[in-house]
Design an enzyme around this catalytic site. Structure first.
Site, PDB file in Angstrom:
ATOM      1  N   TYR A  71      -3.036  60.134-115.692  1.00 41.38           N
ATOM      2  CA  TYR A  71      -3.911  60.686-114.649  1.00 41.38           C
ATOM      3  C   TYR A  71      -5.363  60.312-114.927  1.00 41.38           C
ATOM      4  CZ  TYR A  71      -5.887  63.724-111.164  1.00 41.38           C
ATOM      5  OH  TYR A  71      -6.569  64.183-110.060  1.00 41.38           O
ATOM      6  N   PHE A  87     -20.698  46.509 -89.039  1.00 42.56           N
ATOM      7  CA  PHE A  87     -19.249  46.414 -89.153  1.00 42.56           C
ATOM      8  C   PHE A  87     -18.679  47.782 -88.769  1.00 42.56           C
ATOM      9  CE2 PHE A  87     -15.085  46.716 -91.097  1.00 42.56           C
ATOM     10  CZ  PHE A  87     -14.505  45.668 -90.410  1.00 42.56           C
ATOM     11  N   THR A  88     -17.502  47.765 -88.162  1.00 45.71           N
ATOM     12  CA  THR A  88     -16.948  48.971 -87.537  1.00 45.71           C
ATOM     13  C   THR A  88     -16.920  50.192 -88.466  1.00 45.71           C
ATOM     14  OG1 THR A  88     -14.773  48.099 -88.118  1.00 45.71           O
ATOM     15  CG2 THR A  88     -15.552  47.666 -85.877  1.00 45.71           C
ATOM     16  N   ASP A 107     -22.410  44.676 -98.915  1.00 47.99           N
ATOM     17  CA  ASP A 107     -20.994  44.781 -98.602  1.00 47.99           C
ATOM     18  C   ASP A 107     -20.388  43.511 -99.196  1.00 47.99           C
ATOM     19  OD1 ASP A 107     -18.452  44.628 -97.622  1.00 47.99           O
ATOM     20  OD2 ASP A 107     -18.947  45.442 -95.656  1.00 47.99           O
ATOM     21  N   LYS A 137      -9.805  41.873 -99.572  1.00 48.09           N
ATOM     22  CA  LYS A 137     -10.196  40.549 -99.062  1.00 48.09           C
ATOM     23  C   LYS A 137     -10.407  39.609-100.252  1.00 48.09           C
ATOM     24  CE  LYS A 137     -11.229  43.266 -95.378  1.00 48.09           C
ATOM     25  NZ  LYS A 137     -11.047  44.725 -95.405  1.00 48.09           N
ATOM     26  N   ARG A 180     -12.473  41.153 -81.360  1.00 52.38           N
ATOM     27  CA  ARG A 180     -13.749  41.511 -81.982  1.00 52.38           C
ATOM     28  C   ARG A 180     -14.812  41.355 -80.903  1.00 52.38           C
ATOM     29  NH1 ARG A 180     -12.893  43.767 -87.318  1.00 52.38           N
ATOM     30  NH2 ARG A 180     -12.494  45.298 -85.744  1.00 52.38           N
ATOM     31  N   PHE A 237     -10.528  50.342 -81.336  1.00 56.21           N
ATOM     32  CA  PHE A 237      -9.760  49.092 -81.269  1.00 56.21           C
ATOM     33  C   PHE A 237      -8.417  49.186 -81.973  1.00 56.21           C
ATOM     34  CE2 PHE A 237     -10.683  47.832 -85.637  1.00 56.21           C
ATOM     35  CZ  PHE A 237     -11.823  48.567 -85.895  1.00 56.21           C
TER      36      PHE A 237
HETATM   37  N1  F0G Z   1     -16.599  45.674 -94.692  1.00 60.69           N
HETATM   38  C1  F0G Z   1     -16.165  44.569 -94.058  1.00 60.69           C
HETATM   39  C2  F0G Z   1     -17.122  43.446 -93.816  1.00 60.69           C
HETATM   40  C3  F0G Z   1     -14.833  44.492 -93.628  1.00 60.69           C
HETATM   41  O1  F0G Z   1     -14.427  43.391 -93.002  1.00 60.69           O
HETATM   42  C4  F0G Z   1     -13.972  45.581 -93.867  1.00 60.69           C
HETATM   43  C5  F0G Z   1     -12.591  45.554 -93.394  1.00 60.69           C
HETATM   44  C6  F0G Z   1     -14.466  46.704 -94.529  1.00 60.69           C
HETATM   45  C7  F0G Z   1     -15.786  46.707 -94.926  1.00 60.69           C
HETATM   46  C8  F0G Z   1     -13.628  47.926 -94.777  1.00 60.69           C
HETATM   47  O2  F0G Z   1     -12.713  47.680 -95.774  1.00 60.69           O
HETATM   48  O3  F0G Z   1     -10.490  47.818 -94.629  1.00 60.69           O
HETATM   49  O4  F0G Z   1     -10.705  47.982 -97.117  1.00 60.69           O
HETATM   50  O5  F0G Z   1     -11.462  49.828 -95.674  1.00 60.69           O
HETATM   51  N2  F0G Z   1     -12.172  44.718 -92.583  1.00 60.69           N
HETATM   52  C9  F0G Z   1     -10.820  44.540 -92.102  1.00 60.69           C
HETATM   53  C10 F0G Z   1     -10.787  43.419 -91.108  1.00 60.69           C
HETATM   54  C11 F0G Z   1     -10.173  45.782 -91.610  1.00 60.69           C
HETATM   55  O6  F0G Z   1      -9.696  43.164 -90.575  1.00 60.69           O
HETATM   56  O7  F0G Z   1     -11.816  42.779 -90.857  1.00 60.69           O
HETATM   57  P1  F0G Z   1     -11.264  48.373 -95.786  1.00 60.69           P
END
Ligand code: F0G
Length: 460
Positions: free
Chosen positions: A75, A127-128, A218, A261, A385, A452
């Site tokens: 843990y 970013f979303t 990021d 990624k 997008r 989305f």
């Molecule tokens: N920042 C960027 C630039 C991203 O592209 C993503 C995720 C995140 C943060 C968030 O990371 O998914 O591990 O929580 N992008 C994915 C995409 C979902 O399909 O572009 P996460």
């Protein structure tokens, strides 16, 4: 260094394979209708080539799979956590590391720790998930990317750059004490996977230092950004990508990371910082929302795979082949006269849905329509997008209407072959040939956050 070679090939061979299934057009028509014309709602068993995302979809190496057997599932204080911390310190150079289940977990910790209600967070395009966490913490995102980033035709080599004048004006107008940090993303996702230059980051650093404002990266696709710097920015052609990543991080105070990624894992992320106070606050919060500060919602085996994935990713041959494949697909589409965002980005080829369907208004969701039609045509899954991803204005409730209306063909790392790229280009070509038949989509259901992912549509 090996980058002097003319052509690239994958620096691996394939040891294990997963069969692909092909469906009929009738099956896909049914599946798409049931999925509300949203490719996120299509079960993967009905997908042929899956270009929805490069997130968590990479192929791990034999070494990373072997690491899964070395999970220390204690843990607290697992040795895999130590390995992860060592890898982050070595390759990214930040001192304190808080693991999280994925990138948005780290964004949550950073936003909750640093943003006060009424603050503004400038960034090189939204970013979303990043913007949503900033808003949920009471802040507002402000776009300070250069204008070229919003133009799919501009061939600026560093469309991820910050407009320094805009940033300076913004800081002056809201006041430096209302800017908790500046957020800088590597290969900007929503701009088409476009990098920033080292020179620009250096200028951002000197500007923000003047005001005492930290920079948080990021780092999700920072390695891909480093490759573009190596190839395109004067003075870096003899540096390794690993050295460039360290140099970038030396100009920042910390980062959030989606290990899904660049770091080649199926799950995992982290927040890293040189700021002890932020680290302390993030440790408090991670325990509430993710898990103990030494595992952050991950199993020991996941931490180990990420530690190894980070080290493996920092290879010039790897990143050259990864981006080489993206560029191969992009160039094949360009030869077919398909409208795509140029320059070709790091993780994906972005189809310019506005030009593709130049007879459709943005309110008919051209990029969503294109993703749906490509699936119908071929079983290949892409992602919207554009206006759907951009969501609604938090104050007015109206759609945000981004200049870029794009459909993303995202390449998982080390998963598909060049032949898959050829088939994809053909399918996009066939969808393009039928473009005039398309009337677009209407939205029928819209979730509250990050619409989305789960929104539903029907033909207009
Ligand atoms: N920042 C960027 C630039 C991203 O592209 C993503 C995720 C995140 C943060 C968030 O990371 O998914 O591990 O929580 N992008 C994915 C995409 C979902 O399909 O572009 P996460």
């Amino acid at each position: 260094m090996s980058v002097v070679k003319q052509s690239w090939a994958e620096p691996f061979k394939i040891k294990s394979v997963e069969p692909l299934t092909m469906s009929t057009r009738e099956e896909r028509e049914r599946v798409l209708r049931l999925a509300g014309y949203n490719t996120f709602l299509v079960p993967s068993k009905h997908v042929y080539i899956d270009l929805l995302t490069d997130s968590g979809t990479s192929a791990m190496s034999d070494s990373m799979w072997a690491a899964m057997m070395l999970g220390d599932e204690a843990y607290a204080g697992s040795r895999n956590f130590e390995h992860l911390v060592n890898a982050v310190r070595k390759y990214y150079g930040f001192r304190h590391v808080v693991p999280t289940h994925q990138g948005r977990g780290a964004e949550h910790l950073l936003s909750r720790s640093l943003i006060k209600p009424g603050d503004t967070v400038p960034g090189n395009m939204y970013f979303t998930t990043t913007r949503l966490h900033q808003e949920l913490a009471g802040g507002a995102f402000a776009d300070v990317i250069i204008a070229e980033a919003h133009d799919p035709h501009s061939t600026h080599p560093f469309k991820g750059n910050v407009d320094l004048q805009r940033l300076d004006d913004l800081i002056r107008s809201v006041g430096a004490d209302r800017v908790p940090y500046v957020s800088i993303a590597g290969t900007v996702n929503m701009a088409g996977g476009q990098p920033f230059s080292m020179e620009n980051l250096r200028q951002v650093r000197s500007l923000t230092s003047k005001y005492g404002i930290p920079i948080y990266l990021d780092a999700t696709r920072l390695l891909e950004n480093a490759y573009f710097i190596q190839r395109q920015e004067e003075g870096y052609s003899n540096w390794t990508v690993a050295e460039i990543v360290r140099e970038i991080c030396a100009l920042a105070d910390g980062c959030t990371m989606s290990g899904k990624k660049d770091s080649l894992v199926n799950i995992g992320g982290f927040l890293a910082t040189n700021d002890k106070r932020l680290y302390e606050e993030a440790c408090n919060l991670v325990i509430v929302y993710e898990g103990l500060h030494t595992y952050g919602g991950l199993a020991g085996r996941d931490l180990e795979a990420m530690a190894r994935g980070i080290a493996e990713s920092m290879s010039d041959d790897h990143i050259r082949a990864r981006i080489g494949q993206v560029e191969y697909l992009g160039e094949t589409l360009l030869k077919r006269k398909i409208p795509v965002v140029v320059p070709i980005g790091g993780h994906a080829v972005f189809l310019n849905a506005r030009s593709f369907y130049d007879h459709l208004p943005q309110d008919a969701f051209p990029a969503q329509t294109l993703a749906a039609n490509l699936y119908l045509q071929s079983g290949i899954r892409a992602m919207e997008r554009g206006i759907v991803s951009a969501g609604r204005n938090a104050e007015t409730g109206d759609h945000n209407r981004p200049a870029l209306e794009l459909t993303r063909l995202t390449l998982p790392r080390r998963v598909y072959t060049q032949a898959h790229m050829d088939v994809t280009a053909e399918a996009v070509g066939e969808t393009y040939a039928e473009r005039r038949k398309t009337t677009g989509l209407k939205i029928t259901f819209e979730p509250k956050y990050l619409r989305f992912f789960r929104a539903r549509f029907r033909p207009r």
